[in-house]
Design an enzyme around this catalytic site. Structure first.
Site, PDB file in Angstrom:
ATOM      1  CG  ASP A 109      25.986  47.808  56.931  1.00 55.12           C
ATOM      2  OD1 ASP A 109      26.877  47.363  57.682  1.00 55.12           O
ATOM      3  OD2 ASP A 109      25.770  47.357  55.794  1.00 55.12           O
TER       4      ASP A 109
ATOM      5  CD  GLU B 225      31.673  46.268  54.199  1.00 49.86           C
ATOM      6  OE1 GLU B 225      32.695  46.489  53.511  1.00 49.86           O
ATOM      7  OE2 GLU B 225      30.517  46.304  53.740  1.00 49.86           O
TER       8      GLU B 225
ATOM      9  CD  GLU C   8      28.916  40.248  51.072  1.00 51.16           C
ATOM     10  OE1 GLU C   8      28.778  40.974  52.087  1.00 51.16           O
ATOM     11  OE2 GLU C   8      28.490  40.566  49.941  1.00 51.16           O
TER      12      GLU C   8
ATOM     13  CG  ASP D  54      26.800  49.277  53.164  1.00 51.03           C
ATOM     14  OD1 ASP D  54      26.431  48.115  52.873  1.00 51.03           O
ATOM     15  OD2 ASP D  54      28.007  49.591  53.286  1.00 51.03           O
ATOM     16  CB  SER D  55      22.552  46.280  50.340  1.00 49.77           C
ATOM     17  OG  SER D  55      21.733  46.044  51.462  1.00 49.77           O
TER      18      SER D  55
ATOM     19  CE  LYS E 212      26.662  44.226  57.772  1.00 50.19           C
ATOM     20  NZ  LYS E 212      27.715  44.774  56.892  1.00 50.19           N
TER      21      LYS E 212
END
Ligand code: KIV
Length: 275
Positions: free
Chosen positions: A85, A117, A184, A46-47, A115
């Site tokens: 993501d 978080e 991270e 999602d960057s 993925k």
């Protein structure tokens, strides 16, 4: 495809001690180049919110935007495993939302894994997605979707209590069925402790040298995204500078009438049997 990387490959790599080389990608052409370079895991992160869309952070990224880029990446049919993501609010509100949205990334985006978080709070979500036969990568530490909760991009797990919590979270993610976990923005000592504590590969970004693998944002390491970058980014190239130089040379030649010349032009006279 021969030697296709799957979740099983990554689990094997943890056992044999082979490091996992991971990188982000958001489009077809870059994915082809990256794959030829021998990357194991491609993350449609999602960057892309910052790199591709110019958002200030990852929070505005939508399912539609991620799916659009996942489609472009998976069309390159890379040997590397492709991980999509899950954007902010695609899995936080309910387990049902999470399974449906993970399913969309696989079905519409063509990715092989997702993925998300977060720590132990997401165990039911991870279990349900894995139960739906979708491999999941976890993500702990400085998780950018929690930016406002953290009060900024701050290194996590610096005090003993929060470090212990992260070690426990990593164990909980492994038990819930994650086949890998991104670590991270945490101290390297904590990353080493977590790496030794779990039997799934840890993939670090700003987590020091002792993880089982590393991931970087492609445009950061190529020197294309030139905003101030965090300490953990190593620029392997200055492609941004080279793009500016090349485009400036082109603009100058156009303005001076030096491009195009006849060698880049078609002629009505036949030469060498060709038009
Ligand atoms: O979105 C992303 O690119 C990521 C990596 C930096 C781990 O989550």
């Amino acid at each position: 495809m021969k030697n296709k990387v799957t979740r099983n490959t990554l689990l094997r790599m943890k056992k044999t001690g082979e490091k996992v080389a991971a990188i982000t990608s958001y489009d077809y052409l870059c994915t082809r180049m990256i794959d030829q370079a021998g990357i194991d895991l491609i993350l449609v992160g999602d960057s892309l919110g910052m790199v591709m869309m110019g958002y200030e952070n990852t929070l505005p990224v939508t399912m539609e935007e991620i799916i659009h880029h996942c489609k472009a990446v998976s069309r390159a049919r890379p040997r590397a495993i492709v991980v999509g993501d899950m954007p902010f609010m695609s899995y936080q509100a309910s387990v049902e939302d999470a399974v449906r949205n993970a399913g969309r990334l696989v079905k519409e985006g063509g990715v092989e894994s997702v993925k998300l978080e977060g720590g132990r709070r997401y165990v039911p979500v991870i279990e349900a997605i894995v139960e739906a036969s979708i491999p999941v990568v976890g993500h702990l530490g400085l998780t950018p979707q929690s930016l406002h909760q953290f009060g900024g991009y701050r290194v996590q797990g610096k005090d003993p209590e929060s470090a212990d919590r992260l070690v426990e979270d990593a164990g909980a993610l492994e038990r819930a069925g994650c086949y890998a976990v991104v670590l991270e923005g945490i101290p390297w000592q904590l990353a080493r402790t977590i790496t030794e504590a779990v039997s799934i590969p840890t993939i670090g970004i700003g987590a020091g040298p002792h993880c089982d693998g590393q991931v970087l944002v492609l445009h950061d390491m190529l020197g294309i995204f030139e905003e101030p970058l965090p300490k953990f980014v190593k620029c392997y190239e200055r492609i941004g500078e080279r793009i500016r130089e090349a485009v400036a040379a082109y603009a100058k030649e156009v303005k001076e009438g030096r491009f195009p010349g006849l060698e880049h032009s078609y002629s009505s006279e036949r030469q060498d049997g060709r038009e």
